[in-house]
Design an enzyme around this catalytic site. Structure first.
Site, PDB file in Angstrom:
ATOM      1  N   TYR A  22      -2.019  -0.684   9.973  1.00  0.00           N
ATOM      2  CA  TYR A  22      -2.170  -1.080   8.660  1.00  0.00           C
ATOM      3  C   TYR A  22      -0.840  -0.518   7.886  1.00  0.00           C
ATOM      4  O   TYR A  22      -0.311  -1.206   6.992  1.00  0.00           O
ATOM      5  CB  TYR A  22      -3.383  -0.301   7.836  1.00  0.00           C
ATOM      6  CG  TYR A  22      -3.516  -0.836   6.426  1.00  0.00           C
ATOM      7  CD1 TYR A  22      -4.124  -2.046   6.290  1.00  0.00           C
ATOM      8  CD2 TYR A  22      -3.326   0.195   5.501  1.00  0.00           C
ATOM      9  CE1 TYR A  22      -4.301  -2.267   4.769  1.00  0.00           C
ATOM     10  CE2 TYR A  22      -3.643  -0.331   4.160  1.00  0.00           C
ATOM     11  CZ  TYR A  22      -4.060  -1.537   3.646  1.00  0.00           C
ATOM     12  OH  TYR A  22      -4.149  -1.710   2.615  1.00  0.00           O
ATOM     13  N   SER A  79       0.925  -1.195  -0.106  1.00  0.00           N
ATOM     14  CA  SER A  79      -0.098  -0.063  -0.208  1.00  0.00           C
ATOM     15  C   SER A  79       0.798   1.175   0.046  1.00  0.00           C
ATOM     16  O   SER A  79       2.014   1.232   0.587  1.00  0.00           O
ATOM     17  CB  SER A  79      -0.992  -0.059   1.140  1.00  0.00           C
ATOM     18  OG  SER A  79      -1.537   1.339   1.531  1.00  0.00           O
TER      19      SER A  79
END
Length: 253
Positions: A158, A145
């Site tokens: 995350y 990501s």
């Protein structure tokens, strides 16, 4: 014809990745955690034959090794692993440090580390050992990501697990190159998946589309096309790289 294991393949990027490999003539094992109906829909839409579904919670001890073993049994071999499964940054997983009680902070961190990082690490180990024992080359592609290097203030676990996944890929790329196994990662930004429909159609949609000079967000199919290429022999020299898939948005201030 290769055997391809795609984790988190019930919808979104995972489904598009499974479709890309199946369209290229590969047999695909689609792992899912809890969305059985969505996973079955993915399986029905895959072109070709020999595909299979595998259910597992990758945060559980032993699940990753079992998934790889089941994929090998169903497909004959696993030549490509796509580490796509992750605990997503949803509203109930929000944990900004200044507003989050310790119990929730610890719960979210442990769950994301277990699935996003340790699950992917164990899948990579099991796949690599399968390939090394066979004396065969192969590919591992991690779905990371842009939050790994742009920061995720509302979802720090995350961002941290995705950064660790990128680093894991670079370490494994060096270790596995002598065995003919490539390891790469992609770092998508905002992608128009089913989960993001409401956000894109709401007040934030215009801002998100404006982040890229193309005036839109990415699509699952665009991410899948890059993943498919990185798993091909033509991309062997890209091993160890992290590909920023953000429509030039990272070049704007």
């Amino acid at each position: 014809m290769r055997g391809v294991l795609v984790t988190g393949g019930s919808r979104g990027i995972g489904r598009a990745v499974a479709m890309a490999f199946a369209a290229g003539g590969d047999r695909v094992a689609v792992q899912y955690a809890g969305r059985r109906a969505d996973a079955e829909q993915t399986l029905r839409t895959l072109p070709g034959t020999g595909h299979t579904l595998l259910q597992a919670d990758l945060g559980e001890t032993g699940a990753a090794e079992r998934v790889v073993a089941e994929a090998v049994a169903a497909l004959g071999t696993v030549d490509v692993l796509v580490n796509n499964a992750a605990v997503a940054p949803t509203a109930d997983a929000r944990h900004p440090i200044a507003q989050t009680p310790l119990a929730h902070w610890q719960q979210v961190w442990r769950r994301m580390v277990d699935v996003n990082l340790l699950g992917a690490a164990d899948l990579s180990w099991a796949t690599a050992r399968h390939l090394v024992d066979r004396g065969a080359g192969g590919a591992i592609v991690n779905i990371g990501s842009r939050g790994a290097f742009r920061g995720e203030p509302d979802f720090p676990a995350y961002g941290a697990t995705k950064a660790a996944l990128h680093a894991l890929g670079q370490s494994l790329a060096v270790a596995l190159a002598p065995h003919g196994i490539t390891v790469t990662s992609v770092a998508p930004g905002f992608v128009a998946t089913e989960r993001q429909t409401a956000k894109l159609s709401g007040p934030e949609g215009e801002r998100l589309r404006a982040e890229s000079p193309f005036g839109r967000v990415g699509t699952p199919e665009e991410i899948a096309a890059t993943v498919h290429f990185l798993a091909s022999p033509a991309a062997a020299w890209a091993s160890g790289t992290v590909v920023d898939l953000n429509g030039a948005s990272h070049l704007r201030t």
